[in-house]
Design a protein around this motif. Structure first.
Motif, PDB file in Angstrom:
ATOM      1  N   ALA A 164      78.745 -16.561 -35.725  1.00 51.05           N
ATOM      2  CA  ALA A 164      77.286 -16.455 -35.862  1.00 51.05           C
ATOM      3  C   ALA A 164      76.887 -17.055 -37.202  1.00 51.05           C
ATOM      4  N   VAL A 165      75.694 -17.595 -37.251  1.00 62.53           N
ATOM      5  CA  VAL A 165      75.190 -18.197 -38.486  1.00 62.53           C
ATOM      6  C   VAL A 165      73.789 -17.654 -38.751  1.00 62.53           C
ATOM      7  N   ASP A 166      73.511 -17.395 -40.011  1.00 62.91           N
ATOM      8  CA  ASP A 166      72.175 -17.011 -40.454  1.00 62.91           C
ATOM      9  C   ASP A 166      72.017 -17.516 -41.888  1.00 62.91           C
ATOM     10  N   PRO A 167      70.859 -17.322 -42.499  1.00 63.25           N
ATOM     11  CA  PRO A 167      70.679 -17.842 -43.859  1.00 63.25           C
ATOM     12  C   PRO A 167      71.671 -17.293 -44.888  1.00 63.25           C
ATOM     13  N   ALA A 168      72.259 -16.124 -44.643  1.00 64.91           N
ATOM     14  CA  ALA A 168      73.216 -15.530 -45.591  1.00 64.91           C
ATOM     15  C   ALA A 168      74.590 -16.181 -45.504  1.00 64.91           C
ATOM     16  N   GLY A 169      74.936 -16.748 -44.352  1.00 71.68           N
ATOM     17  CA  GLY A 169      76.245 -17.362 -44.193  1.00 71.68           C
ATOM     18  C   GLY A 169      76.731 -17.301 -42.763  1.00 71.68           C
ATOM     19  N   LEU A 170      78.041 -17.313 -42.622  1.00 70.71           N
ATOM     20  CA  LEU A 170      78.672 -17.292 -41.310  1.00 70.71           C
ATOM     21  C   LEU A 170      79.346 -15.949 -41.079  1.00 70.71           C
ATOM     22  N   THR A 171      79.247 -15.447 -39.874  1.00 67.88           N
ATOM     23  CA  THR A 171      79.971 -14.245 -39.488  1.00 67.88           C
ATOM     24  C   THR A 171      81.016 -14.675 -38.466  1.00 67.88           C
ATOM     25  N   VAL A 172      82.276 -14.396 -38.784  1.00 70.52           N
ATOM     26  CA  VAL A 172      83.390 -14.789 -37.921  1.00 70.52           C
ATOM     27  C   VAL A 172      84.112 -13.550 -37.432  1.00 70.52           C
ATOM     28  N   ILE A 173      84.815 -13.709 -36.321  1.00 67.42           N
ATOM     29  CA  ILE A 173      85.604 -12.600 -35.804  1.00 67.42           C
ATOM     30  C   ILE A 173      86.842 -12.430 -36.673  1.00 67.42           C
ATOM     31  N   ARG A 174      87.244 -11.177 -36.850  1.00 67.52           N
ATOM     32  CA  ARG A 174      88.417 -10.875 -37.670  1.00 67.52           C
ATOM     33  C   ARG A 174      89.247  -9.820 -36.941  1.00 67.52           C
ATOM     34  N   GLY A 175      90.512 -10.102 -36.745  1.00 65.27           N
ATOM     35  CA  GLY A 175      91.361  -9.153 -36.042  1.00 65.27           C
ATOM     36  C   GLY A 175      90.993  -9.077 -34.572  1.00 65.27           C
ATOM     37  N   PHE A 176      91.198  -7.892 -34.000  1.00 66.51           N
ATOM     38  CA  PHE A 176      90.939  -7.734 -32.561  1.00 66.51           C
ATOM     39  C   PHE A 176      89.453  -7.799 -32.245  1.00 66.51           C
ATOM     40  N   ALA A 177      88.638  -7.072 -32.991  1.00 65.74           N
ATOM     41  CA  ALA A 177      87.203  -7.057 -32.697  1.00 65.74           C
ATOM     42  C   ALA A 177      86.361  -6.855 -33.951  1.00 65.74           C
ATOM     43  N   GLY A 178      86.927  -7.089 -35.124  1.00 63.93           N
ATOM     44  CA  GLY A 178      86.181  -6.917 -36.363  1.00 63.93           C
ATOM     45  C   GLY A 178      85.355  -8.147 -36.710  1.00 63.93           C
ATOM     46  N   ARG A 179      84.534  -8.006 -37.695  1.00 65.12           N
ATOM     47  CA  ARG A 179      83.677  -9.101 -38.155  1.00 65.12           C
ATOM     48  C   ARG A 179      83.870  -9.298 -39.653  1.00 65.12           C
TER      49      ARG A 179
END
Length: 142
Positions: free
Chosen positions: A67-82
């Protein structure tokens, strides 16, 4: 820079977890059909089916991979974390193309200094080139 009116996100296509779950059921059915009294064949089929089902559950629990927004990128981490990657930590956004056995594969690479995040077409539900273009357009000008 293009203004982002809201967060944009890329997710696993909804048909993919269904196909994985159907594959798990098919593996169990084939294991039962061809086991012929051999418990090893049935166990191998069951282990493969469970692995495929867990992979499908991950797609259902955390379908949004990027996901992208003005703050930066949100990526998946581990099994279901962000994990939020602020724009200041994103060093490069590129698409790696490799040709193997006559087929070309594309991977979106997001280099965040100490971490590298890789996404394929089936992680994003779009081509990596399209997503890379959208991310570059959303990145604030330094």
């Amino acid at each position: 820079m293009d203004d982002i009116t809201g967060p944009r996100q890329w997710r696993v296509p909804s048909t993919l977890p269904v196909a994985k779950l159907a594959g798990a059921v098919l593996l169990i059915a084939l294991g039962l059909l061809f086991a012929d009294g051999d418990p090893v064949r049935l166990v191998v089929a069951a282990v493969a089916a469970v692995a495929l089902a867990v992979w499908a559950v991950r797609d259902l629990v955390a379908p949004v991979r990027l996901a992208v927004d003005p703050a930066g990128l949100t990526v998946i981490r581990g099994f279901a974390g962000r994990r939020l990657l602020p724009w200041s930590t994103v060093e490069a956004i590129r698409v790696d193309r490799r040709q193997r056995l006559g087929l070309t594969g594309e991977i979106l690479e997001i280099d965040a200094g100490e971490s590298l995040h890789l996404f394929g077409r089936y992680d994003l539900g779009a081509t990596p080139e399209e997503v890379a273009g959208a991310l570059r357009a959303a990145r604030p000008v330094s």
